[in-house]
Motif scaffolding. Sequence first.
Motif, PDB file in Angstrom:
ATOM      1  N   ILE A  73      -4.012   4.551   0.135  1.00  0.00           N
ATOM      2  CA  ILE A  73      -5.120   4.823   1.348  1.00  0.00           C
ATOM      3  C   ILE A  73      -4.973   6.287   1.872  1.00  0.00           C
ATOM      4  O   ILE A  73      -3.962   6.826   1.827  1.00  0.00           O
ATOM      5  N   CYS A 104       0.818  -1.347   0.087  1.00  0.00           N
ATOM      6  CA  CYS A 104       0.068   0.107  -0.113  1.00  0.00           C
ATOM      7  C   CYS A 104       0.854   1.187   0.054  1.00  0.00           C
ATOM      8  O   CYS A 104       1.983   1.166   0.651  1.00  0.00           O
ATOM      9  N   ASN A 114      -9.837   3.619   1.217  1.00  0.00           N
ATOM     10  CA  ASN A 114      -8.656   2.959   0.438  1.00  0.00           C
ATOM     11  C   ASN A 114      -9.583   2.334  -0.986  1.00  0.00           C
ATOM     12  O   ASN A 114     -10.673   2.380  -0.794  1.00  0.00           O
ATOM     13  N   LYS A 141      -8.930  -1.306  -3.732  1.00  0.00           N
ATOM     14  CA  LYS A 141      -8.377  -2.631  -3.592  1.00  0.00           C
ATOM     15  C   LYS A 141      -8.163  -2.769  -5.303  1.00  0.00           C
ATOM     16  O   LYS A 141      -8.811  -2.398  -6.096  1.00  0.00           O
ATOM     17  N   PRO A 191       0.319  -0.749  -6.566  1.00  0.00           N
ATOM     18  CA  PRO A 191      -0.227  -0.534  -4.873  1.00  0.00           C
ATOM     19  C   PRO A 191      -1.574  -0.329  -4.748  1.00  0.00           C
ATOM     20  O   PRO A 191      -2.381   0.698  -5.783  1.00  0.00           O
ATOM     21  N   PHE A 192      -2.250  -0.682  -3.934  1.00  0.00           N
ATOM     22  CA  PHE A 192      -3.499  -0.046  -3.311  1.00  0.00           C
ATOM     23  C   PHE A 192      -3.231   1.213  -2.570  1.00  0.00           C
ATOM     24  O   PHE A 192      -2.064   1.497  -2.255  1.00  0.00           O
TER      25      PHE A 192
END
Length: 259
Positions: free
Chosen positions: A136, A81, A121, A123, A133-134
């Motif tokens: 957040i 992340c 966030n 997914k 990447p995710f």
Amino acid sequence: MITGIDHIVIAAHSLERAIETWRALGFTVVEGGRHPYGSYNALIGFADGSYIELLGFYEESRDHVWWDLLHERGGGLIDFCMATDDIRADHAAFRAQGVECSELVEGGRSRPDGYTVKWINNKVMGEWQGLIPFIIEDVTPREERLPRETDHANGVTGIHSIALATGDVARFATVMAAALGVEGVAMTYNVARGSGLRFTVGGHALDYMAPSRAVDGPLAAHLAGNRPAPYVVGFETTGPAQRFDPADTEGVRIELVSP
């Protein structure tokens, strides 16, 4: 704008055993809490503001984005992340590059002390999962989500790099160049017998690596085994540089890098 690695995700069939394993490696591990969608975690925080999420499941959750990565593909280092100071703009930027990802949703977990941590966030899914990447953004204060304990017996101070295994470096590097606004730098990874491109952001490096030879070497074997895309994680340490045997880490490739 993406500002650096927020955390990495390591999935284990037994969270309790994973906690024992990582403590034996010299890391300080604390309880994280339970998510309302079947998973729970423990955390390893670092002085650079990043952390490790050790993740397991307390009940069956087949719709969870990481369920199959653990139960069908072996788990271990499965995802990462990145932090952002403008999640909506960065989410739109990834989608504009064709990345398959969910809408932004609110997530959360209940800490052992009863405090509920909340964030926003997305997914990342399909062929992009584990390579892109995710992202957040916190709803509750970020310091409430992060572990407060950041000292470790092995001297680790933060994440140095993540190497990501792919047979098509150019495809994923194009996405990351657009999202980060920087170009990747060519590099080789001799131990894995791979080569690719490195992107550096917020003091962290993302290495997109392909096997140098199609059927020879650890990186090629990783891809052939249909393992999760993250291949190895490097940590900065004030102690000696070293590599851990994956047999001692439940299959996670770890390197400690000295300044």
